[in-house]
Design a protein around this motif. Sequence first.
Motif, PDB file in Angstrom:
ATOM      1  N   LEU A 191      -3.543   0.602   3.660  1.00  0.00           N
ATOM      2  CA  LEU A 191      -4.362  -0.576   3.386  1.00  0.00           C
ATOM      3  C   LEU A 191      -5.737  -0.396   4.021  1.00  0.00           C
ATOM      4  N   ASP A 362      -6.776   0.165  -2.390  1.00  0.00           N
ATOM      5  CA  ASP A 362      -5.692   0.509  -1.463  1.00  0.00           C
ATOM      6  C   ASP A 362      -4.338   0.209  -2.110  1.00  0.00           C
ATOM      7  N   ASP A 364      -1.944  -2.168  -1.852  1.00  0.00           N
ATOM      8  CA  ASP A 364      -1.669  -3.492  -2.417  1.00  0.00           C
ATOM      9  C   ASP A 364      -2.564  -3.785  -3.613  1.00  0.00           C
TER      10      ASP A 364
END
Length: 412
Positions: A191, A362, A364
């Motif tokens: 992330l 990233d 997510d």
Amino acid sequence: MQMKFRFLGGADAIGRMGMTMEGNGKTSLFEYGMSPSKPPEYPLDCGRVHHIFLTHCHLDHCGMVPRICGRDNCELFATPLTAEVSEIMMNDSLKIAKADNYPLPYTKGDIDRTMRNVVPLTFGDTIELDGLDITLHTAGHIPGATMFEIGKDTSTLYSGDIHTINTRLVGPARPVGCENLFIEGTYGGRLHPDRKEEEGRFLNKIAEVTDRGGKVLIPSFATGRTQEIMLLLKNSGYDMWVDGMGRSVTRIYMNYPQYLLDFKRFKGARKAFQEVRNPQMRSQSGKGEVILTTGGMLDGGPVLGYLREMGRNPKNAVLLVGYQAEDTNGRMLMETGHIMMDGEPMKINCEIQKYDFSAHADHDQLVDFVRRCDPRNVILMHSETRELIKKDLEGDYNVILPELGKEFTLDV
């Protein structure tokens, strides 16, 4: 219509992208890049190609295109901005290969033929090609970066590299409903920090260094990252200089305002930096407070000269703002505090910090993008951690992890 797909590079690895799509008696090539390691790594060879689709101008996507265009005299579909910056990258790769005494991957004539064969297209354009409809969509990432939507009986989206947020330079990729989604997974399992917080941390560090009487050196990729940092520092008021290939790319961007998020701000950012136009100006730029220069991984370009002068003073700081690949000076600096200079290790005594200004989505953000495209088949590529993305998608989608050199088929 059923098509055969084969990855020539960039399936289970980051870099040297290349994928063929074969059917209806024609073969198309999506990207053909190189990994700028020492020596460079190239994708697998391919047979005769009729068309090439290039998503953007980073070397791991465009770097080997002249080998194929020069050989097959095929059309190259890209945005005009991607084509123009790619020409700089290709010529630079040839120069580096000559300087390092590597076998030349192609010739200057191959580059010239490639540029003559460019078919310039922009976002929203649709062309009919060999019975397929090809539509371009913005990919975010960097100016001019494209996703290609392929339509016939169904819809297939090839993403290239994407980002799904507004950066200071470009807007985001938008989801496209499709049956098949080829999507990068560079940041699978990772992330990004909050972008605004990271920018604040970066700006605070520059203030801290200059307040103690030091200078800030920012090694940066010429394409995209240099201009992002310029926009971030636009109103900072420091004595700022920009050096290296990033100057040339910035000048090209000035001719393509339609690919920039805020052209007025971009013009202002360019004016905030003094340009190093010749070697004689480097002695003057070295006295500035902030020097933004190529190369981003510290393996070449003006950055090495600045490091030689600035690296001895602990009041100074090197602020890394891009990915540092293995076997590069940048990675060595992060891990050991040394770089290789003229074949010998050199200790860097100034402060070293790393910041995440990635132009990639990233983990997510990638998963969310997939869900909003809502395909039947998800083909994960350009990633060393694809399994981590697959884990969050399987059960809802048919997730395919292509293997290097192995064919698979899809209906398009």
